[in-house]
Design an enzyme around this catalytic site. Structure first.
Site, PDB file in Angstrom:
ATOM      1  CG  ASN A 126      -1.698   1.020   1.231  1.00 32.85           C
ATOM      2  OD1 ASN A 126      -1.397   2.144   1.086  1.00 32.85           O
ATOM      3  ND2 ASN A 126      -3.108   0.964   1.655  1.00 32.85           N
ATOM      4  CG  HIS A 159       0.739   6.466   4.590  1.00 33.09           C
ATOM      5  ND1 HIS A 159      -0.209   7.498   4.855  1.00 33.09           N
ATOM      6  CD2 HIS A 159       0.000   5.368   5.050  1.00 33.09           C
ATOM      7  CE1 HIS A 159      -1.325   7.024   5.465  1.00 33.09           C
ATOM      8  NE2 HIS A 159      -0.989   5.674   5.481  1.00 33.09           N
ATOM      9  CG  HIS A 189      -8.426   4.127   0.969  1.00 33.46           C
ATOM     10  ND1 HIS A 189      -8.611   4.031   2.083  1.00 33.46           N
ATOM     11  CD2 HIS A 189      -9.498   4.487   0.409  1.00 33.46           C
ATOM     12  CE1 HIS A 189      -9.826   4.270   2.449  1.00 33.46           C
ATOM     13  NE2 HIS A 189     -10.485   4.385   1.214  1.00 33.46           N
ATOM     14  NE  ARG A 218      -8.518   7.601   4.025  1.00 35.19           N
ATOM     15  CZ  ARG A 218      -9.342   7.130   5.296  1.00 35.19           C
ATOM     16  NH1 ARG A 218     -10.473   7.612   5.312  1.00 35.19           N
ATOM     17  NH2 ARG A 218      -9.263   6.374   5.965  1.00 35.19           N
ATOM     18  NE  ARG A 257      -8.059  11.564   4.972  1.00 33.98           N
ATOM     19  CZ  ARG A 257      -8.482  10.739   5.971  1.00 33.98           C
ATOM     20  NH1 ARG A 257      -7.696  10.205   6.927  1.00 33.98           N
ATOM     21  NH2 ARG A 257      -9.740  11.106   6.488  1.00 33.98           N
ATOM     22  CD  GLU A 292      -7.339  -0.110   0.888  1.00 31.63           C
ATOM     23  OE1 GLU A 292      -7.508   0.902   1.487  1.00 31.63           O
ATOM     24  OE2 GLU A 292      -6.353  -1.037   1.234  1.00 31.63           O
ATOM     25  CB  THR A 306      -9.593   2.083   7.143  1.00 27.32           C
ATOM     26  OG1 THR A 306      -9.179   2.601   6.117  1.00 27.32           O
ATOM     27  CG2 THR A 306     -10.841   1.328   6.987  1.00 27.32           C
ATOM     28  CD  GLU A 314      -7.064  -6.159   3.212  1.00 26.60           C
ATOM     29  OE1 GLU A 314      -7.170  -6.259   1.885  1.00 26.60           O
ATOM     30  OE2 GLU A 314      -6.318  -5.340   3.928  1.00 26.60           O
ATOM     31  CG  HIS A 360      -5.686  -1.260   9.599  1.00 27.42           C
ATOM     32  ND1 HIS A 360      -5.281  -0.716  10.723  1.00 27.42           N
ATOM     33  CD2 HIS A 360      -5.897  -0.163   8.692  1.00 27.42           C
ATOM     34  CE1 HIS A 360      -5.365   0.720  10.673  1.00 27.42           C
ATOM     35  NE2 HIS A 360      -5.649   0.797   9.619  1.00 27.42           N
TER      36      HIS A 360
HETATM   37  N1  PXP Z   1      -5.933  -3.042   3.954  1.00 29.11           N
HETATM   38  C1  PXP Z   1      -6.977  -2.203   3.962  1.00 29.11           C
HETATM   39  C2  PXP Z   1      -8.223  -2.403   3.348  1.00 29.11           C
HETATM   40  C3  PXP Z   1      -6.682  -0.930   4.498  1.00 29.11           C
HETATM   41  O1  PXP Z   1      -7.823   0.250   4.439  1.00 29.11           O
HETATM   42  C4  PXP Z   1      -5.389  -0.474   4.860  1.00 29.11           C
HETATM   43  C5  PXP Z   1      -5.108   0.947   5.415  1.00 29.11           C
HETATM   44  O2  PXP Z   1      -5.647   1.914   4.505  1.00 29.11           O
HETATM   45  C6  PXP Z   1      -4.385  -1.586   4.733  1.00 29.11           C
HETATM   46  C7  PXP Z   1      -4.505  -2.768   4.422  1.00 29.11           C
HETATM   47  C8  PXP Z   1      -3.110  -1.014   5.169  1.00 29.11           C
HETATM   48  O3  PXP Z   1      -2.747  -0.696   6.564  1.00 29.11           O
HETATM   49  P1  PXP Z   1      -1.518  -0.225   7.223  1.00 29.11           P
HETATM   50  O4  PXP Z   1      -1.409   1.117   6.289  1.00 29.11           O
HETATM   51  O5  PXP Z   1      -1.700   0.112   8.357  1.00 29.11           O
HETATM   52  O6  PXP Z   1      -0.294  -1.166   6.671  1.00 29.11           O
END
Ligand code: PXP
Length: 240
Positions: free
Chosen positions: A9, A12, A45, A47, A51, A72, A103, A153, A194
């Site tokens: 992901n 960030h 993601h 949003r 953001r 996402e 999330t 998930e 997550h």
């Molecule tokens: N999976 C999903 C569905 C998420 O929404 C997120 C966070 O946006 C993640 C995984 C990744 O989480 P993290 O950034 O905490 O590793």
């Protein structure tokens, strides 16, 4: 045994870019690097408030990436339209609250059920693999199947917090294991994501039946420490 996939992901990277309103660091560059480094998919993601990832990021990453893009989205008309237009290989439906930092929990599958079903079926008709982000409980696993999702998930946030705080995580791990067993038994692919760190990912990688991990915040943060020294040395060479 089936290989566990890693979804990276990169939200960030966009968070850092947007903090200064610049064009760098580029999420597209991060997506390509993730692909070159062995990631099995890249997650972003989009949003409602944009953001971090924005529509241009989605377009460029979806066009250039060869491995699957996992988009996402919240279950809204706007996001459904966008997902149908770009037709990513994977879509993960997540809950979204404007004020949350991240999330915070899984989807409420009792809410807007008919709409959710419509969203899932429309995406599946376009051959996207559809996943629902849910809490590790048996009822939600069954509901996800009834909604015709391909995958679930499991939100691992609570488990990861317990691991980070060195608290007893056995009950939460048991809940996750039971959710995985049920998911696999009724024909769902089961993913986890997550808050995962090296330690929590290591523990969960031993749970049989989790086919994919999606990891972002820790991985992007940790990459600073894998790269900071090399960047400092490059600047020293430049200004010498
Ligand atoms: N999976 C999903 C569905 C998420 O929404 C997120 C966070 O946006 C993640 C995984 C990744 O989480 P993290 O950034 O905490 O590793």
């Amino acid at each position: 045994m089936k290989k566990i996939r890693l979804g990276v992901n990169i939200d960030h990277v966009a968070t850092i870019r947007n903090a200064r309103g610049e064009k760098y660091p580029s999420p597209l560059r991060a997506a390509v690097l993730a692909q070159e480094s062995g990631a099995d998919s890249v997650t972003i993601h989009l949003r409602e408030d944009r953001r971090h990832i924005n529509d241009l990021d989605l377009k460029s990453i979806n066009t250039k990436l060869k491995i699957p893009l996992n988009l996402e989205i919240a279950a809204t008309n706007e996001m459904l339209e966008i997902a149908l237009k770009h037709n990513p290989k994977f879509v993960c439906i997540v809950p979204e609250k404007r004020k949350e930092i991240t999330t915070e929990g899984g989807l409420n599958l009792n809410f807007k059920k008919l709409f959710l079903k419509k969203v899932i079926n429309k995406l599946k008709k376009k051959k996207s693999r559809v996943s629902l982000f849910i809490e590790p409980n048996q009822l939600d696993i069954k509901k996800a199947k009834l909604l015709n999702a391909d995958c679930v998930e499991i939100h691992t946030g609570r488990f990861c917090n317990l691991v980070n705080e060195k608290k007893n995580f056995r009950n939460e791990l048991k809940r996750i294991k039971q959710a995985v067993i049920l998911g696999n038994r009724i024909g769902l692919e089961v993913h986890a994501g997550h808050g995962l760190t090296y330690k929590s990912a290591m523990i969960l990688s031993k749970v049989k039946g989790i086919q994919e991990f999606n990891i972002g915040h820790f991985l992007i943060g940790e990459s600073i420490f894998k790269g900071l020294s090399s960047c400092i040395k490059q600047f020293k060479r430049i200004i010498k």
